[in-house]
Design a protein around this motif. Structure first.
Motif, short mmCIF file in Angstrom:
data_model
loop_
_atom_site.label_atom_id
_atom_site.label_comp_id
_atom_site.label_asym_id
_atom_site.label_seq_id
_atom_site.Cartn_x
_atom_site.Cartn_y
_atom_site.Cartn_z
N ASN A 24 0.83 -1.21 0.00
CA ASN A 24 0.00 0.00 0.00
C ASN A 24 0.86 1.25 0.00
O ASN A 24 0.55 2.24 -0.67
CB ASN A 24 -0.90 0.05 1.24
N ALA A 25 1.94 1.23 0.79
CA ALA A 25 2.80 2.40 0.90
C ALA A 25 3.36 2.79 -0.46
O ALA A 25 3.39 3.96 -0.83
CB ALA A 25 3.93 2.13 1.90
N SER A 26 3.77 1.79 -1.22
CA SER A 26 4.32 2.05 -2.55
C SER A 26 3.24 2.58 -3.49
O SER A 26 3.47 3.54 -4.25
CB SER A 26 4.92 0.75 -3.12
N LEU A 27 2.05 1.98 -3.43
CA LEU A 27 0.95 2.41 -4.29
C LEU A 27 0.52 3.84 -3.95
O LEU A 27 0.36 4.68 -4.85
CB LEU A 27 -0.22 1.45 -4.12
N LEU A 28 0.35 4.12 -2.68
CA LEU A 28 -0.09 5.45 -2.26
C LEU A 28 0.96 6.50 -2.60
O LEU A 28 0.63 7.63 -3.01
CB LEU A 28 -0.39 5.46 -0.76
N ASP A 29 2.23 6.14 -2.46
CA ASP A 29 3.29 7.08 -2.81
C ASP A 29 3.27 7.39 -4.30
O ASP A 29 3.43 8.54 -4.71
CB ASP A 29 4.65 6.50 -2.41
N GLY A 30 3.05 6.35 -5.10
CA GLY A 30 2.97 6.56 -6.55
C GLY A 30 1.81 7.44 -6.93
O GLY A 30 1.92 8.30 -7.82
N LEU A 31 0.67 7.25 -6.27
CA LEU A 31 -0.51 8.07 -6.54
C LEU A 31 -0.26 9.52 -6.13
O LEU A 31 -0.57 10.46 -6.87
CB LEU A 31 -1.72 7.52 -5.79
N ARG A 32 0.29 9.70 -4.94
CA ARG A 32 0.54 11.05 -4.43
C ARG A 32 1.53 11.81 -5.33
O ARG A 32 1.35 13.00 -5.60
CB ARG A 32 1.09 10.97 -3.01
N THR A 33 2.53 11.11 -5.80
CA THR A 33 3.55 11.74 -6.65
C THR A 33 3.01 12.09 -8.03
O THR A 33 3.30 13.16 -8.57
CB THR A 33 4.77 10.80 -6.80
N GLY A 34 2.21 11.19 -8.60
CA GLY A 34 1.76 11.40 -9.97
C GLY A 34 0.50 12.21 -10.13
O GLY A 34 0.23 12.76 -11.20
N ALA A 35 -0.30 12.31 -9.08
CA ALA A 35 -1.61 12.96 -9.17
C ALA A 35 -1.57 14.43 -9.59
O ALA A 35 -2.45 14.88 -10.33
CB ALA A 35 -2.36 12.83 -7.85
N PRO A 36 -0.57 15.24 -9.15
CA PRO A 36 -0.58 16.65 -9.54
C PRO A 36 -0.55 16.88 -11.05
O PRO A 36 -0.96 17.94 -11.53
CB PRO A 36 0.70 17.20 -8.87
#
Length: 249
Positions: A24-36
């Motif tokens: 989850n940590a990896s997935l959430l980090d990827g989402l947070r980084t790419g979302a902007p």
């Protein structure tokens, strides 16, 4: 007013019963980084109950909101295993799915219960995402609109003020996790019917999402339809890059 122009796109990821803290940590980090990089679209993930605090901690300073996959109709009490809307609010949830086809099928949730769950969510300040959809047998029998009307009836009976604060999601049961997707035209026809029901109630601005094997490869053609306001994404939401590509579409 053209309500199509006022309805902001919304893409929600439904993790279903998937996840582990490390992954989850990896997935959430990827989402947070790419979302902007994704503009003009609201983004959210609905995660299993045990991971709500992890989602909050990871996403609280991002453009991505979070929510849960189910909610109790009860505020508190002797209801072992249930989770109240107030508890979800404690974790700063914005959304909660109600009436997903898997809940209706596997747990026997009725149309009335789904409406009651939506109402409970609203009372706690959450936005319920009310899921509706027909089975393959119902679709082949030409009963799609009858099924949708039946499922929506107790929800619409809550009134315009309540329904105006909801999101609806059309998810044909025959297209969930099967790899089969309604064609854009098929999906649009049902969305247009749902929109007609909302317009009759006086809330045409309510967003209606499509769910059912949505992928980056078919998202753009679905989103091009006038009454499809976004997507409720299942398996593809477990891969950050794929989920963000769907949103970018």
């Amino acid at each position: 007013m053209n309500t199509e122009q006022t309805r902001k796109r919304l893409v929600i990821g439904n993790w279903k019963m998937h996840g582990q803290l490390t992954g989850n940590a990896s997935l959430l980090d990827g989402l947070r980084t790419g979302a902007p990089a994704v503009s003009g679209c609201d983004l959210s993930v609905c995660v299993p109950f045990p991971y709500l605090d992890q989602a909050r901690a990871s996403l609280q300073d991002s453009v991505i909101s979070w929510g849960a996959q189910d909610v109790s109709t009860h505020e508190q009490g002797a209801f072992t295993g249930e989770v109240s809307a107030g508890m979800l609010a404690d974790f700063a949830c914005q959304w909660v799915l109600v009436g997903h086809s898997e809940r209706r099928t596997l747990h026997g949730e009725t149309d009335r219960l789904v409406a009651a769950k939506a109402n409970a969510a609203l009372q706690a300040g959450l936005t319920p995402v009310v899921c509706v959809g027909e089975t393959l047998a119902e679709q082949e029998a030409g009963k799609t609109e009858d099924v949708i009307a039946r499922q929506l009836a107790p929800v619409l009976a809550l009134g315009a003020q309540q329904v105006g604060r909801m999101v609806l999601a059309y998810e044909p049961v025959w297209a969930i996790g099967t790899g089969r997707t309604a064609t854009p035209e098929q999906a649009q026809a049902v969305h247009a019917y749902i929109r007609s029901q909302l317009t009759g109630l006086g809330v045409p601005e309510v967003r209606v999402l499509y769910g059912g094997s949505v992928k980056a490869s078919n998202a753009a053609s679905l989103f091009a339809m006038p009454d499809i306001d976004g997507a409720l994404v299942g398996g593809a939401s477990l891969v950050a890059e794929e989920f963000l590509r769907i949103a970018a579409a």
